[in-house]
Design an enzyme around this catalytic site. Structure first.
Site, PDB file in Angstrom:
ATOM      1  N   LYS A  21       0.714  -1.141  -0.034  1.00  0.00           N
ATOM      2  CA  LYS A  21       0.133   0.029   0.227  1.00  0.00           C
ATOM      3  C   LYS A  21       0.814   1.197   0.133  1.00  0.00           C
ATOM      4  CE  LYS A  21      -3.938  -2.577   2.309  1.00  0.00           C
ATOM      5  NZ  LYS A  21      -4.852  -2.255   3.550  1.00  0.00           N
ATOM      6  N   TYR A  61     -12.596  -1.708  -3.263  1.00  0.00           N
ATOM      7  CA  TYR A  61     -13.085  -1.933  -1.727  1.00  0.00           C
ATOM      8  C   TYR A  61     -14.556  -1.631  -1.692  1.00  0.00           C
ATOM      9  CZ  TYR A  61      -8.316  -1.997   0.006  1.00  0.00           C
ATOM     10  OH  TYR A  61      -6.928  -2.265   0.424  1.00  0.00           O
ATOM     11  N   ASN A 124      -2.099  -0.117   6.942  1.00  0.00           N
ATOM     12  CA  ASN A 124      -1.604  -1.439   7.527  1.00  0.00           C
ATOM     13  C   ASN A 124      -0.609  -1.934   6.295  1.00  0.00           C
ATOM     14  OD1 ASN A 124      -3.617  -2.139   5.946  1.00  0.00           O
ATOM     15  ND2 ASN A 124      -4.898  -3.363   7.340  1.00  0.00           N
ATOM     16  N   HIS A 127      -2.153  -5.306   1.401  1.00  0.00           N
ATOM     17  CA  HIS A 127      -3.335  -6.243   1.263  1.00  0.00           C
ATOM     18  C   HIS A 127      -3.075  -7.483   0.958  1.00  0.00           C
ATOM     19  CE1 HIS A 127      -7.419  -7.052  -0.331  1.00  0.00           C
ATOM     20  NE2 HIS A 127      -6.800  -7.609  -1.377  1.00  0.00           N
ATOM     21  N   GLU A 138      -9.486  -9.862  -7.699  1.00  0.00           N
ATOM     22  CA  GLU A 138      -8.620  -8.985  -7.646  1.00  0.00           C
ATOM     23  C   GLU A 138      -7.399  -8.943  -8.492  1.00  0.00           C
ATOM     24  OE1 GLU A 138      -9.862  -8.627  -2.919  1.00  0.00           O
ATOM     25  OE2 GLU A 138      -7.826  -9.365  -3.210  1.00  0.00           O
TER      26      GLU A 138
HETATM   27  P1  IDP Z   1      -7.977  -6.725   5.574  1.00  0.00           P
HETATM   28  O1  IDP Z   1      -7.299  -5.789   4.744  1.00  0.00           O
HETATM   29  O2  IDP Z   1      -7.259  -7.303   6.806  1.00  0.00           O
HETATM   30  O3  IDP Z   1      -8.671  -7.906   5.004  1.00  0.00           O
HETATM   31  P2  IDP Z   1     -10.534  -5.315   5.965  1.00  0.00           P
HETATM   32  O4  IDP Z   1     -11.533  -5.409   7.042  1.00  0.00           O
HETATM   33  O5  IDP Z   1     -11.018  -6.209   4.584  1.00  0.00           O
HETATM   34  O6  IDP Z   1      -9.173  -5.933   6.434  1.00  0.00           O
HETATM   35  O7  IDP Z   1     -10.220  -3.835   5.670  1.00  0.00           O
HETATM   36  C1  IDP Z   1      -9.893  -3.390   4.230  1.00  0.00           C
HETATM   37  C2  IDP Z   1      -8.851  -2.292   4.743  1.00  0.00           C
HETATM   38  O8  IDP Z   1      -9.659  -1.117   5.263  1.00  0.00           O
HETATM   39  C3  IDP Z   1      -7.775  -2.575   5.972  1.00  0.00           C
HETATM   40  O9  IDP Z   1      -6.626  -3.241   5.308  1.00  0.00           O
HETATM   41  C4  IDP Z   1      -7.601  -1.183   6.250  1.00  0.00           C
HETATM   42  O10 IDP Z   1      -6.635  -0.363   5.599  1.00  0.00           O
HETATM   43  C5  IDP Z   1      -8.875  -0.610   6.300  1.00  0.00           C
HETATM   44  N1  IDP Z   1      -9.581  -0.686   7.634  1.00  0.00           N
HETATM   45  C6  IDP Z   1     -10.214  -1.664   7.961  1.00  0.00           C
HETATM   46  N2  IDP Z   1     -10.581  -1.594   9.142  1.00  0.00           N
HETATM   47  C7  IDP Z   1     -10.534  -0.086   9.476  1.00  0.00           C
HETATM   48  C8  IDP Z   1     -10.907   0.709  10.594  1.00  0.00           C
HETATM   49  O11 IDP Z   1     -11.563   0.337  11.769  1.00  0.00           O
HETATM   50  N3  IDP Z   1     -10.286   2.181  10.661  1.00  0.00           N
HETATM   51  C9  IDP Z   1      -9.590   2.533   9.404  1.00  0.00           C
HETATM   52  N4  IDP Z   1      -9.526   1.758   8.315  1.00  0.00           N
HETATM   53  C10 IDP Z   1      -9.566   0.343   8.475  1.00  0.00           C
HETATM   54 MG    MG Z   2     -10.172  -7.732   3.414  1.00  0.00          MG
END
Ligand code: IDP
Ligand code: MG
Length: 149
Positions: A21, A61, A124, A127, A138
């Site tokens: 990312k 997304y 984070n 992905h 994807e």
């Molecule tokens: P993942 O990437 O671990 O699968 P997902 O729940 O699919 O997590 O969420 C997609 C992305 O959205 C996350 O990787 C993160 O960048 C962002 N995200 C998820 N939850 C939060 C949150 O509570 N606050 C802000 N950003 C979030």
């Molecule tokens: Mg996800």
């Protein structure tokens, strides 16, 4: 026929899709993260440096569009280049999710990519697809068939 279907199934479950990312690219962590990916036994099948448009991020997304963090997520994912890649390994989807760790780096296991390189639950670092079906969708979103051989 059954042999063909078995092979097809094997091929699909052996691949996942990842993005390094914008925060990873900004911090100069591309090399270190790819090193971890290779060391864990993943082969890079396709890879490119690219930048998502707002529309790309909203589409990619779309499942999260009702979530309160959706706007922030789209801003973040479009603010700079990413590295998109298709990875191959036995049990790719599950093993890659284990390698990257929990969504929130504070909850991610020691040694995982998110524990090492993520800043927050939002920024984070990487992905990883959450299912074989999504890995396929994807990968096709970012690469054409001729890129992924
Ligand atoms: P993942 O990437 O671990 O699968 P997902 O729940 O699919 O997590 O969420 C997609 C992305 O959205 C996350 O990787 C993160 O960048 C962002 N995200 C998820 N939850 C939060 C949150 O509570 N606050 C802000 N950003 C979030
Ligand atoms: Mg996800």
């Amino acid at each position: 026929m059954h042999q063909i279907l078995r092979n097809l199934d094997k091929m699909i479950t052996n691949r996942t899709f990842t993005m390094l990312k914008p925060d990873s690219v900004e911090k100069g962590n591309i090399g270190a993260i790819l090193e971890k990916i290779n060391a864990a036994g993943f082969k890079i099948v396709a890879m490119k440096l690219t930048q998502m448009t707002r529309r790309d991020a909203e589409t990619f997304y779309a499942i999260h569009k009702e979530r309160p963090f959706f706007g922030e997520l789209v801003e973040y994912m479009t603010r700079g280049p990413i590295v998109a890649a298709v990875l191959e390994k036995e049990n790719a989807v599950e093993d890659f999710r284990a390698l990257i760790g929990a969504t929130n780096p504070e909850e991610a296991a020691e040694g995982t990519i998110r524990k090492l390189y993520a800043t927050s639950i939002s920024e984070n670092a990487v992905h990883g697809s959450d299912s074989d079906e999504n890995a396929s969708i994807e990968s096709a979103f970012h690469f054409s068939g001729r890129d992924t051989f």
